[in-house]
Design a protein around this motif. Structure first.
Motif, PDB file in Angstrom:
ATOM      1  N   ILE A  47      12.318 -31.345 -21.081  1.00  0.00           N
ATOM      2  CA  ILE A  47      11.183 -30.451 -21.350  1.00  0.00           C
ATOM      3  C   ILE A  47      10.148 -31.150 -22.227  1.00  0.00           C
ATOM      4  N   LYS A  48      10.598 -31.864 -23.265  1.00  0.00           N
ATOM      5  CA  LYS A  48       9.668 -32.603 -24.132  1.00  0.00           C
ATOM      6  C   LYS A  48       8.911 -33.664 -23.339  1.00  0.00           C
ATOM      7  N   GLU A  49       9.621 -34.351 -22.448  1.00  0.00           N
ATOM      8  CA  GLU A  49       9.001 -35.390 -21.615  1.00  0.00           C
ATOM      9  C   GLU A  49       7.944 -34.778 -20.683  1.00  0.00           C
ATOM     10  N   ILE A  50       8.260 -33.628 -20.111  1.00  0.00           N
ATOM     11  CA  ILE A  50       7.337 -32.947 -19.203  1.00  0.00           C
ATOM     12  C   ILE A  50       6.075 -32.494 -19.929  1.00  0.00           C
ATOM     13  N   LYS A  51       6.229 -32.028 -21.164  1.00  0.00           N
ATOM     14  CA  LYS A  51       5.103 -31.464 -21.917  1.00  0.00           C
ATOM     15  C   LYS A  51       4.078 -32.506 -22.367  1.00  0.00           C
ATOM     16  N   VAL A  52       4.430 -33.787 -22.310  1.00  0.00           N
ATOM     17  CA  VAL A  52       3.549 -34.845 -22.824  1.00  0.00           C
ATOM     18  C   VAL A  52       2.166 -34.791 -22.188  1.00  0.00           C
ATOM     19  N   ASP A  53       2.104 -34.612 -20.868  1.00  0.00           N
ATOM     20  CA  ASP A  53       0.788 -34.592 -20.208  1.00  0.00           C
ATOM     21  C   ASP A  53       0.219 -33.180 -20.062  1.00  0.00           C
ATOM     22  N   GLY A  54       0.918 -32.180 -20.588  1.00  0.00           N
ATOM     23  CA  GLY A  54       0.398 -30.811 -20.592  1.00  0.00           C
ATOM     24  C   GLY A  54       0.464 -30.079 -19.265  1.00  0.00           C
ATOM     25  N   GLU A  92       9.092 -32.097 -11.255  1.00  0.00           N
ATOM     26  CA  GLU A  92       9.679 -31.937 -12.592  1.00  0.00           C
ATOM     27  C   GLU A  92      10.449 -30.620 -12.703  1.00  0.00           C
ATOM     28  N   THR A  93       9.944 -29.588 -12.041  1.00  0.00           N
ATOM     29  CA  THR A  93      10.637 -28.295 -12.033  1.00  0.00           C
ATOM     30  C   THR A  93      11.991 -28.423 -11.358  1.00  0.00           C
ATOM     31  N   LEU A  94      12.020 -29.097 -10.222  1.00  0.00           N
ATOM     32  CA  LEU A  94      13.284 -29.272  -9.515  1.00  0.00           C
ATOM     33  C   LEU A  94      14.253 -30.126 -10.330  1.00  0.00           C
ATOM     34  N   GLU A  95      13.732 -31.097 -11.083  1.00  0.00           N
ATOM     35  CA  GLU A  95      14.599 -31.882 -11.974  1.00  0.00           C
ATOM     36  C   GLU A  95      15.224 -30.988 -13.044  1.00  0.00           C
ATOM     37  N   ASP A 141      14.339 -16.896 -16.531  1.00  0.00           N
ATOM     38  CA  ASP A 141      15.736 -17.022 -16.130  1.00  0.00           C
ATOM     39  C   ASP A 141      16.608 -16.941 -17.382  1.00  0.00           C
ATOM     40  N   PRO A 142      17.655 -16.111 -17.360  1.00  0.00           N
ATOM     41  CA  PRO A 142      18.505 -15.971 -18.550  1.00  0.00           C
ATOM     42  C   PRO A 142      19.148 -17.289 -18.998  1.00  0.00           C
ATOM     43  N   ASP A 143      19.327 -18.221 -18.074  1.00  0.00           N
ATOM     44  CA  ASP A 143      19.951 -19.502 -18.427  1.00  0.00           C
ATOM     45  C   ASP A 143      18.971 -20.458 -19.117  1.00  0.00           C
ATOM     46  N   TYR A 144      17.675 -20.213 -18.959  1.00  0.00           N
ATOM     47  CA  TYR A 144      16.671 -21.162 -19.437  1.00  0.00           C
ATOM     48  C   TYR A 144      16.776 -21.394 -20.947  1.00  0.00           C
ATOM     49  N   SER A 145      16.796 -20.316 -21.749  1.00  0.00           N
ATOM     50  CA  SER A 145      16.875 -20.458 -23.213  1.00  0.00           C
ATOM     51  C   SER A 145      18.175 -21.113 -23.640  1.00  0.00           C
ATOM     52  N   ARG A 146      19.258 -20.735 -22.979  1.00  0.00           N
ATOM     53  CA  ARG A 146      20.572 -21.300 -23.326  1.00  0.00           C
ATOM     54  C   ARG A 146      20.620 -22.790 -23.027  1.00  0.00           C
ATOM     55  N   MET A 147      19.929 -23.223 -21.978  1.00  0.00           N
ATOM     56  CA  MET A 147      19.945 -24.632 -21.589  1.00  0.00           C
ATOM     57  C   MET A 147      19.245 -25.522 -22.613  1.00  0.00           C
ATOM     58  N   LYS A 148      18.356 -24.948 -23.411  1.00  0.00           N
ATOM     59  CA  LYS A 148      17.663 -25.747 -24.425  1.00  0.00           C
ATOM     60  C   LYS A 148      18.630 -26.292 -25.481  1.00  0.00           C
ATOM     61  N   LEU A 149      19.836 -25.749 -25.517  1.00  0.00           N
ATOM     62  CA  LEU A 149      20.858 -26.251 -26.434  1.00  0.00           C
ATOM     63  C   LEU A 149      21.416 -27.595 -25.978  1.00  0.00           C
ATOM     64  N   TYR A 150      21.234 -27.920 -24.726  1.00  0.00           N
ATOM     65  CA  TYR A 150      21.697 -29.202 -24.191  1.00  0.00           C
ATOM     66  C   TYR A 150      20.604 -30.239 -24.383  1.00  0.00           C
ATOM     67  N   SER A 151      20.978 -31.382 -24.938  1.00  0.00           N
ATOM     68  CA  SER A 151      19.970 -32.394 -25.287  1.00  0.00           C
ATOM     69  C   SER A 151      19.235 -32.946 -24.067  1.00  0.00           C
ATOM     70  N   ASP A 152      19.934 -33.164 -22.943  1.00  0.00           N
ATOM     71  CA  ASP A 152      19.252 -33.724 -21.773  1.00  0.00           C
ATOM     72  C   ASP A 152      18.194 -32.758 -21.226  1.00  0.00           C
ATOM     73  N   PHE A 153      18.493 -31.456 -21.296  1.00  0.00           N
ATOM     74  CA  PHE A 153      17.532 -30.453 -20.831  1.00  0.00           C
ATOM     75  C   PHE A 153      16.343 -30.385 -21.787  1.00  0.00           C
ATOM     76  N   ASP A 154      16.633 -30.341 -23.077  1.00  0.00           N
ATOM     77  CA  ASP A 154      15.577 -30.265 -24.085  1.00  0.00           C
ATOM     78  C   ASP A 154      14.690 -31.516 -24.049  1.00  0.00           C
ATOM     79  N   ASN A 155      15.308 -32.683 -23.874  1.00  0.00           N
ATOM     80  CA  ASN A 155      14.542 -33.938 -23.781  1.00  0.00           C
ATOM     81  C   ASN A 155      13.656 -33.963 -22.538  1.00  0.00           C
TER      82      ASN A 155
END
Length: 196
Positions: free
Chosen positions: A156-163, A169-172, A140-154
């Motif tokens: 993603i980091k939280e989701i990645k913890v358990d691999g 989590e996707t819907l969140e 999605d073209p918005d996905y990379s741009r959203m990583k600039l927002y801290s809540d979105f980036d945080n």
């Protein structure tokens, strides 16, 4: 007393017709249950996530694209719809077009949705994201741009913890994306109004 075979067949046919079986004007409870299960499912997602779908404009026409693949939606509904029951009093038959009908909940419905909604939530929290939806999300073209927002980036980091990433989590993530996109559109609109 001997029954006339012809009359007994007519009696069976008409009593069956009056009871609702084979009645083209009656309610097909299996179809009604599927239609209502779908209605409850999408209403539940809409009320719990700010983004169920993303708007796309093609040839000046707007379309909503569901972020989860249809196979996922049908898997959730198929897995969970057995946990609730409906009666004919819970259902209204509606017309979409000529000879095309669907069923919706009546205004007097008395369906216990608790177990069905709990099953949906359990499925979303325990099922991993399918490859098709993961590709749709990351491409999605918005996905990379959203990583600039801290809540979105945080998130993603939280989701990645358990691999792994679940459907919930996707819907969140999609909800966060939707909130930022709406805010950006609002700011863009306000900027244009201010520039008038």
């Amino acid at each position: 007393m001997k029954l006339n075979q012809k009359n007994s067949i007519s009696f069976i046919f008409f009593s069956t017709l009056l009871s609702g079986c084979f009645n083209p004007f009656g309610i097909d409870l299996d179809s009604a249950k599927s239609d209502i299960a779908e209605e409850i499912y999408y209403n539940h997602l809409r009320s719990n996530y700010s983004s169920l779908s993303k708007n796309y404009t093609v040839d000046d026409k707007e379309f909503d694209i569901n972020p989860l693949s249809l196979s996922v939606d049908y898997a959730v509904m198929g897995n969970c719809k057995s946990v609730f029951s409906i009666s004919k009093e819970d259902v209204e038959k509606k017309e979409k077009a000529i000879n095309l009908t669907y069923y919706a909940m009546s205004s007097t419905e008395n369906i216990d949705k608790t177990a069905y909604i709990a099953c949906i939530d359990r499925y979303l929290r325990t099922s991993e994201l399918d490859a098709e939806t993961l590709n749709n999300l990351t491409n999605d073209p918005d996905y990379s741009r959203m990583k600039l927002y801290s809540d979105f980036d945080n998130k993603i980091k939280e989701i990645k913890v358990d691999g792994k990433i679940t459907l919930h989590e996707t819907l969140e993530l999609l909800s966060i994306m939707s909130n930022h996109t709406k805010e950006e559109k609002k700011q863009n609109y306000n900027s244009k109004v201010a520039a008038l």
